[in-house]
Write an enzyme that holds these catalytic residues in place. Sequence first.
Site, PDB file in Angstrom:
ATOM      1  N   SER A   1       0.826  -1.209   0.000  1.00  0.00           N
ATOM      2  CA  SER A   1       0.000   0.000   0.000  1.00  0.00           C
ATOM      3  C   SER A   1       0.862   1.261   0.000  1.00  0.00           C
ATOM      4  O   SER A   1       0.326   2.360  -0.166  1.00  0.00           O
ATOM      5  CB  SER A   1      -0.950  -0.005   1.197  1.00  0.00           C
ATOM      6  OG  SER A   1      -0.241  -0.221   2.385  1.00  0.00           O
TER       7      SER A   1
ATOM      8  N   ASN B   1      -3.046  -2.664  12.616  1.00  0.00           N
ATOM      9  CA  ASN B   1      -4.501  -2.592  12.436  1.00  0.00           C
ATOM     10  C   ASN B   1      -5.088  -1.353  13.112  1.00  0.00           C
ATOM     11  O   ASN B   1      -5.983  -0.702  12.579  1.00  0.00           O
ATOM     12  CB  ASN B   1      -5.178  -3.851  12.988  1.00  0.00           C
ATOM     13  CG  ASN B   1      -4.740  -5.095  12.243  1.00  0.00           C
ATOM     14  OD1 ASN B   1      -4.032  -5.000  11.242  1.00  0.00           O
ATOM     15  ND2 ASN B   1      -5.120  -6.268  12.740  1.00  0.00           N
TER      16      ASN B   1
ATOM     17  N   THR C   1     -40.673  24.100 -13.345  1.00  0.00           N
ATOM     18  CA  THR C   1     -41.013  22.776 -12.831  1.00  0.00           C
ATOM     19  C   THR C   1     -41.233  21.950 -14.087  1.00  0.00           C
ATOM     20  O   THR C   1     -41.748  22.470 -15.090  1.00  0.00           O
ATOM     21  CB  THR C   1     -42.279  22.792 -11.943  1.00  0.00           C
ATOM     22  OG1 THR C   1     -43.389  23.178 -12.739  1.00  0.00           O
ATOM     23  CG2 THR C   1     -42.139  23.739 -10.757  1.00  0.00           C
ATOM     24  N   HIS C   2     -40.788  20.710 -14.058  1.00  0.00           N
ATOM     25  CA  HIS C   2     -40.798  19.863 -15.262  1.00  0.00           C
ATOM     26  C   HIS C   2     -39.998  20.497 -16.394  1.00  0.00           C
ATOM     27  O   HIS C   2     -40.274  20.261 -17.559  1.00  0.00           O
ATOM     28  CB  HIS C   2     -42.227  19.582 -15.729  1.00  0.00           C
ATOM     29  CG  HIS C   2     -43.160  19.186 -14.632  1.00  0.00           C
ATOM     30  ND1 HIS C   2     -43.326  17.882 -14.220  1.00  0.00           N
ATOM     31  CD2 HIS C   2     -43.934  19.929 -13.798  1.00  0.00           C
ATOM     32  CE1 HIS C   2     -44.182  17.840 -13.218  1.00  0.00           C
ATOM     33  NE2 HIS C   2     -44.569  19.073 -12.931  1.00  0.00           N
TER      34      HIS C   2
ATOM     35  N   SER D   1     -13.516  25.235 -29.512  1.00  0.00           N
ATOM     36  CA  SER D   1     -13.533  23.958 -30.204  1.00  0.00           C
ATOM     37  C   SER D   1     -12.450  24.001 -31.276  1.00  0.00           C
ATOM     38  O   SER D   1     -12.270  25.022 -31.934  1.00  0.00           O
ATOM     39  CB  SER D   1     -14.901  23.756 -30.854  1.00  0.00           C
ATOM     40  OG  SER D   1     -14.791  22.867 -31.949  1.00  0.00           O
TER      41      SER D   1
ATOM     42  N   ASN E   1     -17.104  26.422 -25.090  1.00  0.00           N
ATOM     43  CA  ASN E   1     -17.660  25.259 -24.404  1.00  0.00           C
ATOM     44  C   ASN E   1     -17.572  25.377 -22.882  1.00  0.00           C
ATOM     45  O   ASN E   1     -16.580  25.886 -22.355  1.00  0.00           O
ATOM     46  CB  ASN E   1     -16.930  23.991 -24.858  1.00  0.00           C
ATOM     47  CG  ASN E   1     -17.220  23.671 -26.311  1.00  0.00           C
ATOM     48  OD1 ASN E   1     -18.297  23.972 -26.813  1.00  0.00           O
ATOM     49  ND2 ASN E   1     -16.244  23.088 -26.985  1.00  0.00           N
TER      50      ASN E   1
ATOM     51  N   GLU F   1     -19.067  21.087 -17.232  1.00  0.00           N
ATOM     52  CA  GLU F   1     -19.192  19.704 -17.716  1.00  0.00           C
ATOM     53  C   GLU F   1     -18.305  18.771 -16.890  1.00  0.00           C
ATOM     54  O   GLU F   1     -18.718  17.681 -16.493  1.00  0.00           O
ATOM     55  CB  GLU F   1     -18.779  19.605 -19.178  1.00  0.00           C
ATOM     56  CG  GLU F   1     -19.737  20.296 -20.126  1.00  0.00           C
ATOM     57  CD  GLU F   1     -19.185  20.278 -21.544  1.00  0.00           C
ATOM     58  OE1 GLU F   1     -19.611  19.432 -22.322  1.00  0.00           O
ATOM     59  OE2 GLU F   1     -18.301  21.102 -21.857  1.00  0.00           O
TER      60      GLU F   1
ATOM     61  N   TYR G   1     -10.285  -6.830  11.629  1.00  0.00           N
ATOM     62  CA  TYR G   1      -9.514  -6.329  10.489  1.00  0.00           C
ATOM     63  C   TYR G   1      -9.379  -7.388   9.405  1.00  0.00           C
ATOM     64  O   TYR G   1      -9.108  -8.561   9.675  1.00  0.00           O
ATOM     65  CB  TYR G   1      -8.104  -5.877  10.920  1.00  0.00           C
ATOM     66  CG  TYR G   1      -7.289  -5.439   9.720  1.00  0.00           C
ATOM     67  CD1 TYR G   1      -7.422  -4.156   9.195  1.00  0.00           C
ATOM     68  CD2 TYR G   1      -6.442  -6.330   9.055  1.00  0.00           C
ATOM     69  CE1 TYR G   1      -6.727  -3.757   8.060  1.00  0.00           C
ATOM     70  CE2 TYR G   1      -5.742  -5.941   7.916  1.00  0.00           C
ATOM     71  CZ  TYR G   1      -5.886  -4.648   7.430  1.00  0.00           C
ATOM     72  OH  TYR G   1      -5.198  -4.271   6.310  1.00  0.00           O
TER      73      TYR G   1
ATOM     74  N   GLN H   1      -7.700  -2.376   3.071  1.00  0.00           N
ATOM     75  CA  GLN H   1      -6.667  -1.563   2.437  1.00  0.00           C
ATOM     76  C   GLN H   1      -7.195  -0.917   1.148  1.00  0.00           C
ATOM     77  O   GLN H   1      -6.755   0.163   0.767  1.00  0.00           O
ATOM     78  CB  GLN H   1      -5.453  -2.454   2.146  1.00  0.00           C
ATOM     79  CG  GLN H   1      -4.284  -1.738   1.520  1.00  0.00           C
ATOM     80  CD  GLN H   1      -3.041  -2.616   1.479  1.00  0.00           C
ATOM     81  OE1 GLN H   1      -2.472  -2.956   2.510  1.00  0.00           O
ATOM     82  NE2 GLN H   1      -2.623  -2.996   0.291  1.00  0.00           N
TER      83      GLN H   1
HETATM   84  N1  ARG Z   1      -1.614  -1.413   4.795  1.00  0.00           N
HETATM   85  C1  ARG Z   1      -2.542  -1.976   5.676  1.00  0.00           C
HETATM   86  C2  ARG Z   1      -3.954  -1.430   5.421  1.00  0.00           C
HETATM   87  O1  ARG Z   1      -4.079  -0.468   4.756  1.00  0.00           O
HETATM   88  C3  ARG Z   1      -2.148  -1.674   7.073  1.00  0.00           C
HETATM   89  C4  ARG Z   1      -2.677  -2.646   8.076  1.00  0.00           C
HETATM   90  C5  ARG Z   1      -2.012  -3.948   7.870  1.00  0.00           C
HETATM   91  N2  ARG Z   1      -2.354  -4.883   8.873  1.00  0.00           N
HETATM   92  C6  ARG Z   1      -2.070  -6.164   8.714  1.00  0.00           C
HETATM   93  N3  ARG Z   1      -2.413  -6.956   9.675  1.00  0.00           N
HETATM   94  N4  ARG Z   1      -1.482  -6.617   7.655  1.00  0.00           N
HETATM   95  O2  ARG Z   1      -4.937  -1.934   5.851  1.00  0.00           O
END
Ligand code: ARG
Length: 473
Positions: free
Chosen positions: A33, A123, A168-169, A290, A298, A303, A330, A335
């Site tokens: 991560s 966690n 309205t509408h 454009s 535009n 948009e 957890y 993640q």
């Molecule tokens: N990168 C993990 C997450 O975003 C952190 C927690 C990881 N915990 C674990 N027991 N592997 O959730």
Amino acid sequence: MNEETQSGAAGSKMWSGRFREPLDRVFEEWQRSFPFDWRLLPQEVAASKAHARVIAAAGILSAAELTTMLGGLEEVASRAGTDRHAIVAAAPNAEDIHHFVELQLTSVIGGLALKLHTGRSRNEQIATDMRLFVRESIDDAIANLREWALALIELAESAGEAVIPSYTHLQRAEPVLVAHWLLAYVSMIERDISRLTDARKRMNLCPLGSGAVAGATLALDRTIAARELGFDGPTPNSMDATSDRDFMLDFTQALSTLGLHISRFAEEITLYSTAEFGFVDLPEAFSTGSSAMPQKKNPDFTELIRGKSARLVGAATTLSVLIKGLPLAYNKDLQEGQEQVFDAADTAAGMLQILPAFTRSLKFRFDRMRTAATTGYLNAMAAATYLSNKGVPFRKAHEIIGNAVRLGLESGRELNDLKLEELREFSIAFAEDFFAAITLEATLDCHDVVGGTARSRVAEAVATAKSRLGENK
Ligand code: ARG
């Protein structure tokens, strides 16, 4: 190899002890991560400092060690800076932000760094970091929303008594003040602010001390960390605290509702800028031409923001589905929720950073609005009200004015162009004062209720909105 050097060696895992085989190289790369949670560095450092104080109070760190630890953590943050590439390049082997800080801290203060993980788990760390991130994002979003609301109020003030048809509408209904129309968006924004404020209150508890799932294995004083990090107190249940992502859901859902509001504004401005409506001149600073058709201007900004609301809805939906059916506590699935929160926070911030300036630069074609609001029998409702004030039952009044409108349509005239004699053919309740009752001003002012478009009510609404949302709030 002693325990400290083994687990502290650069690139090693935080969990390698029980493993004989290395991770599959592709899996290892794919499951990290750090490529996105690097941005939790400030939160991870703040939470780590708070935890250091907690374990120092529990006797795990001496006063001197605590000082070294706190200094080291600050050094980690300042060395890393805020640049994504620099942070990721500083520890390419880091699995996540928790691992990154541990590696960096080890390089700054040595083996003492490894004591920081006493009595805590990733966690609870990720749950804490995300709460801190969401809390800051909520504060930013509220400040930005206030800015946009103030820009709308300014525009409402400068529109004075200008009128626009209400629909309205998507059919012309009754004339309203331009200010009244703009304040409709201020009402939406105020609900958005209230939803975010509410979410912030609910989430402001500290997961630190929850351990991996069952609570810390040391007798920690959890109030220390909670106080340090500006939380109202510790979370009440460790299983919930380590796996709860409601605060991320609340946040993205509030942003998704906000996105829907923004998309309605975007759609109206897009529509009103067409030649068919011609109510607004798009600011050149926020429009593009454009490459094919030289005459075009535009509405790119409106948009794009109309489109971006889809991403916000997407983030909230992804989080809902992620949490659905997830067993306690957890699970690594969680993640996946982080990027949704980051993307939603960035998307909302990006739009809200431009909306106030865009709003202030809108140039309304009040003449076109007025023509649209004063043709097509938009005073028919006021005309029926006139008759009902004369004692004609509204049901009947509605029918009589319907007949008058038909005569107008057949002879190409508005209600105020009809002759009194002609009107009296439909009802003897018509008198000379009828014409004064269906002027534009009268048509507005007959809506003299709280929340109505009577001129005095709108002036009051502008003033109270301004004081509710003003700077000093
Ligand atoms: N990168 C993990 C997450 O975003 C952190 C927690 C990881 N915990 C674990 N027991 N592997 O959730």
